[in-house]
Write an enzyme that holds these catalytic residues in place. Structure first.
Site, PDB file in Angstrom:
ATOM      1  CB  ILE A 214    -102.520 -42.145 -64.923  1.00 21.25           C
ATOM      2  CG1 ILE A 214    -102.713 -40.706 -65.460  1.00 21.25           C
ATOM      3  CG2 ILE A 214    -103.684 -43.035 -65.634  1.00 21.25           C
ATOM      4  CD1 ILE A 214    -102.719 -40.228 -66.609  1.00 21.25           C
TER       5      ILE A 214
ATOM      6  CD  GLU B  13     -76.392 -41.793 -80.034  1.00 16.93           C
ATOM      7  OE1 GLU B  13     -76.486 -41.054 -80.913  1.00 16.93           O
ATOM      8  OE2 GLU B  13     -76.786 -42.985 -80.048  1.00 16.93           O
TER       9      GLU B  13
END
Length: 392
Positions: free
Chosen positions: A344, A370
């Protein structure tokens, strides 16, 4: 943060709403300090830890008995803090998160003596924490860990290397995982509180990444750790690591959601003010479709994150499945939302230093650390298969 309607959802209590309001205001008031960059990421991270400690926000990362704000680690508070900090500054979120993850195993399983020795200083920002789990050949496959902790009189000798360790070059205290016994795979792992002042500890490499964070490769050569720095018992390391990630994995999704909300707000502002073909970009249906996808992805991620955090705070022993869903959807979804925001913005979206360009670099690592997205899919699929077999 323009849309705060999620604060009224039933997953949250009033003290969570108050926390969000206070931290949002603090971040806005300290915007310059949160974005002060010297070119030395380790120095910047140290400064942010001190800033967050002085303001009291790091008290969310430890239990109340040792200087914290809540009786035990409150996952919803941790998620709201990371989401809010992530909205304003990726490095500030990182600095906050590592104080919690780096001492999470101590908070959950450490002896009172070890908690007393380290947690208050971590909460005040006087000590910097790290989580030393990954190795070159043992990242997603924790059971392949090669670092050893050999029993000697009065303690253990640590030998091996860890890599991709957040805060590795600046941490004062690490939660360190190593192999203590002959048991195969995950059964032989143990966890230790490891002071980096220990002789034989060495930082062998600082690792540069696309969104600067203090990562390092660490070497341990006959590093002596006393008996009382063992967290839990011998062989408990894998269970401790997974239980710690059960708490903090949802917060990774929350940080990603903070990035996504900032990208969406930036995109909404850009679409409303940029003129294209004589009218605002927001009037184009393709732009509206992109904005709708952003809003949908954000709400879905918020629901999954709060569901996982709420379940853990309510006493559900394991939320591995819920946390995996929250992290997977929020991190992958944030990548898509930020990419749409860059589109955009057009050419301005890839100009170095603009907010959406920074977010584009920041989000990528969250899909890996993680537990990579692929690992989360394995976790979710196994849970689904287990539930299916149990229902037969």
């Amino acid at each position: 943060m323009a849309d705060t309607s999620f604060l009224d959802w039933p997953f949250l209590d009033q003290h969570h709403r108050d926390l969000h309001g206070r931290l949002s205001k603090w971040c806005a008031d300290h915007d310059t300090q949160l974005h002060h960059e010297t070119g030395d990421v380790e120095a910047d991270c140290r400064a942010l830890v001190k800033l967050l400690g002085k303001a009291g926000w790091l008290r969310l990362a430890v239990p109340a008995a040792h200087g914290g704000l809540t009786e035990k680690l409150d996952v919803r508070s941790l998620c709201l803090a990371r989401q809010t900090l992530g909205y304003h500054s990726g490095l500030a979120d990182f600095a906050f998160a590592m104080q919690g993850l780096g001492t999470g195993a101590i908070s959950l399983f450490g002896s009172e003596a070890i908690k007393g020795r380290y947690l208050r200083k971590v909460a005040r920002g006087e000590l910097i924490a790290g989580f030393a789990l990954s190795e070159l050949e043992a990242g997603s496959d924790v059971a392949a860990m090669a670092t050893t902790a050999t029993r000697v009189d009065g303690g253990y000798l640590i030998n091996g290397e860890k890599t991709w360790i957040s805060n590795g070059g600046i941490a004062d205290i690490l939660t360190l995982f190593a192999r203590t016994g002959g048991a195969p795979g995950a059964k032989g792992l143990s966890a230790f509180a490891f002071p980096t002042s220990t002789p034989g500890f060495e930082v062998v490499e600082r690792i540069d990444v696309i969104a600067p964070h203090p990562l390092a490769t660490l070497r341990f050569t006959d590093c002596f750790v006393p008996d009382d720095h063992l967290i839990g018992g011998e062989g408990d390391g894998f269970r401790i690591a997974m239980a710690t990630l059960d708490v903090f994995r949802s917060t990774v999704g929350a940080a990603a959601l903070g990035f996504a909300r900032r990208a969406a707000d930036e995109a909404l502002e850009r679409a409303s003010t940029r003129q294209l073909f004589g009218k605002p970009l927001a009037d184009l249906q393709l732009t509206q479709a992109a904005l709708a996808d952003m809003a949908l992805g954000i709400d879905a991620s918020q629901l999954l994150i709060l569901r996982a955090a709420w379940a853990k705070d309510r006493g559900q022993e394991r939320v591995t499945r819920e946390a995996a869903m929250a992290k997977l959807h929020a991190t992958d979804g944030a990548q898509q939302i930020i990419d749409q925001a860059v589109q955009i913005f057009g050419g301005m979206g890839v100009k170095s230093g603009t907010m959406v360009e920074r977010l584009y670099r920041e989000i990528r690592a969250l899909r890996i650390y993680e537990g990579a997205s692929e690992v989360q899919k394995v976790v979710i699929a196994r849970a689904a298969l287990t539930a299916h077999q149990a229902g037969k």
